[in-house]
Design a protein around this motif. Sequence first.
Motif, PDB file in Angstrom:
ATOM      1  N   TYR A  78       0.849  -1.196   0.000  1.00  0.00           N
ATOM      2  CA  TYR A  78       0.000   0.000   0.000  1.00  0.00           C
ATOM      3  C   TYR A  78       0.882   1.241   0.000  1.00  0.00           C
ATOM      4  N   ASP A  79       0.555   2.158  -0.906  1.00  0.00           N
ATOM      5  CA  ASP A  79       1.274   3.431  -0.934  1.00  0.00           C
ATOM      6  C   ASP A  79       0.321   4.546  -0.498  1.00  0.00           C
ATOM      7  N   PRO A  80       0.474   5.035   0.734  1.00  0.00           N
ATOM      8  CA  PRO A  80      -0.484   6.024   1.226  1.00  0.00           C
ATOM      9  C   PRO A  80      -0.404   7.355   0.472  1.00  0.00           C
ATOM     10  N   ALA A  81       0.744   7.639  -0.175  1.00  0.00           N
ATOM     11  CA  ALA A  81       0.880   8.919  -0.876  1.00  0.00           C
ATOM     12  C   ALA A  81      -0.146   9.047  -1.991  1.00  0.00           C
ATOM     13  N   ASN A  82      -0.364   7.964  -2.736  1.00  0.00           N
ATOM     14  CA  ASN A  82      -1.388   8.032  -3.787  1.00  0.00           C
ATOM     15  C   ASN A  82      -2.509   7.007  -3.562  1.00  0.00           C
ATOM     16  N   SER A  83      -2.642   6.548  -2.329  1.00  0.00           N
ATOM     17  CA  SER A  83      -3.714   5.609  -1.926  1.00  0.00           C
ATOM     18  C   SER A  83      -3.790   4.388  -2.830  1.00  0.00           C
ATOM     19  N   THR A  84      -2.661   3.940  -3.305  1.00  0.00           N
ATOM     20  CA  THR A  84      -2.689   2.814  -4.242  1.00  0.00           C
ATOM     21  C   THR A  84      -2.389   1.500  -3.528  1.00  0.00           C
ATOM     22  N   LEU A  85      -3.297   0.573  -3.714  1.00  0.00           N
ATOM     23  CA  LEU A  85      -3.155  -0.733  -3.073  1.00  0.00           C
ATOM     24  C   LEU A  85      -2.965  -1.760  -4.167  1.00  0.00           C
ATOM     25  N   VAL A 131     -10.207   0.683 -10.243  1.00  0.00           N
ATOM     26  CA  VAL A 131      -9.361  -0.476 -10.543  1.00  0.00           C
ATOM     27  C   VAL A 131      -8.396  -0.107 -11.662  1.00  0.00           C
ATOM     28  N   LYS A 132      -7.108  -0.018 -11.322  1.00  0.00           N
ATOM     29  CA  LYS A 132      -6.088   0.330 -12.326  1.00  0.00           C
ATOM     30  C   LYS A 132      -5.809  -0.876 -13.231  1.00  0.00           C
ATOM     31  N   GLU A 133      -5.676  -1.996 -12.603  1.00  0.00           N
ATOM     32  CA  GLU A 133      -5.488  -3.212 -13.404  1.00  0.00           C
ATOM     33  C   GLU A 133      -5.922  -4.408 -12.581  1.00  0.00           C
ATOM     34  N   ILE A 142      -5.542  -1.175  -7.091  1.00  0.00           N
ATOM     35  CA  ILE A 142      -6.724  -0.326  -6.948  1.00  0.00           C
ATOM     36  C   ILE A 142      -6.333   0.959  -6.225  1.00  0.00           C
ATOM     37  N   VAL A 143      -7.106   1.989  -6.476  1.00  0.00           N
ATOM     38  CA  VAL A 143      -6.849   3.281  -5.819  1.00  0.00           C
ATOM     39  C   VAL A 143      -8.040   3.576  -4.912  1.00  0.00           C
ATOM     40  N   LEU A 144      -7.754   3.737  -3.630  1.00  0.00           N
ATOM     41  CA  LEU A 144      -8.837   3.995  -2.677  1.00  0.00           C
ATOM     42  C   LEU A 144      -9.220   5.479  -2.732  1.00  0.00           C
TER      43      LEU A 144
END
Length: 393
Positions: free
Chosen positions: A54-61, A125-127, A143-145
């Motif tokens: 998880y990257d909190p900077a861009n909320s990407t999981l 959903v990015k991919e 996915i991006v939250l």
Amino acid sequence: MASSLTLVTLLLLMVSLISPSQSATCQSQTFTSNRLYTFCNDLPSLNSYLHWTYDPANSTLSLSFIATPARPNGWIAWAINPTSTGMVGSQALIAFQDSKGAMTVKTYNITSYNPLTESKVWYEVKESSAEISGGVMRIFATIVLPEKGKSTVNHVWQVGPSVTTGVPDKHEFQPANLNSKGSLDLLKGQSTASTDGGSRTKKKNIHGILNVVSWGIMFPIGIIIARYVRTFPSADPAWFYLHIICQVSAYAIGVAGWGTGLKLGSESKGVRYTGHRNIGIALFSLATLQIFALLLRPKKDHKFRFYWNIYHHGIGYTVLVLSIINVFKGLDILKPEQKWKDAYIILIAVLGGIALLLEAITWIIVLRRKSRKSTKPYDGLNNGHGRQEPLAP
Ligand SMILES: *[C@@H]1O[C@H](CO)[C@@H](O)[C@H](O)[C@H]1NC(C)=O
Ligand SMILES: *[C@@H]1O[C@H](CO)[C@@H](O)[C@H](O)[C@H]1NC(C)=O
């Protein structure tokens, strides 16, 4: 009564059944194509695993969910529930084999237990992709939250048996299927089992025990006492007090059990057991009428006593039949180990056997009494009148 006490003890053991065992299997799971995840977790039910970064900077999981579908042509699902815990409201990624046999991942906004329709979900959903190998399915997704800075989510996972024309079919409702939810700390890597899962199972078991003991065991015993023990003149009026004690305490326990059932029903947003619920409400109403019957009982020689008997016995037998039906409906919902259902079937069979034997004895006694006293207007085998009267000299 001894047999019912044994059963109570056995049933109490049921409460302490569920004990999850855990070992970090996920750490030995590897991925092809250089996928690497920061965290992994052995999820507490359905033999499922979650790997994620998880990257909190861009909320990407970015995640991988691994599970085995309930049957080879089934589906697996992982979801975030942004508004609640559990399945209703969850935003799901579901993977299954399409009509050509290729693995596909679709998103679903799950609003009820109705058939699923593919839809947009709360996150972007990015991919996504999925694969199957050796019967085990894997979902991969990035996915991006939408909520920045929120790093703890409620998640839910599930496995299902089949897919019909592209629509995942209903999953089972075993404890493992109902407890497959929890809270996931995306940054610390911890998944804690949902707190309400265990206590809900416990509540269901308590509901089951109270109702099996009262409606399923004590009421039938009370009816046997009333119908057969009073055939013996020496048991009068003892049978009457035994009957009252048995049924009033059964009613008290039964009302407690009924209350736990209503509470469980009101807490269950998605699943409705309409038949079980309606029979339960009917049983409560009929049993309450029986309590009134006790208070409004005319004297033995009162002219209304005949009608009162029909009313009291009619409701009594209805309660008997409905109680046993509802215990079985409840057992089908709770799905305890088979031995509990077997134990109840054996107990009911034993009570039924005792009732048959006593029925035969009653007939013999009443027929003998009748041959000694043949001028009586009704011998009352069917309405229970005659048997209350003392033996003719
Ligand atoms: C999010 O940030 C990470 C690290 O900075 C980067 O690798 C990733 O590509 C970003 N994802 C998106 C969807 O922007
Ligand atoms: C999911 O469905 C519910 C009920 O129809 C709706 O209120 C909600 O906005 C939907 N969520 C998304 C992300 O579309």
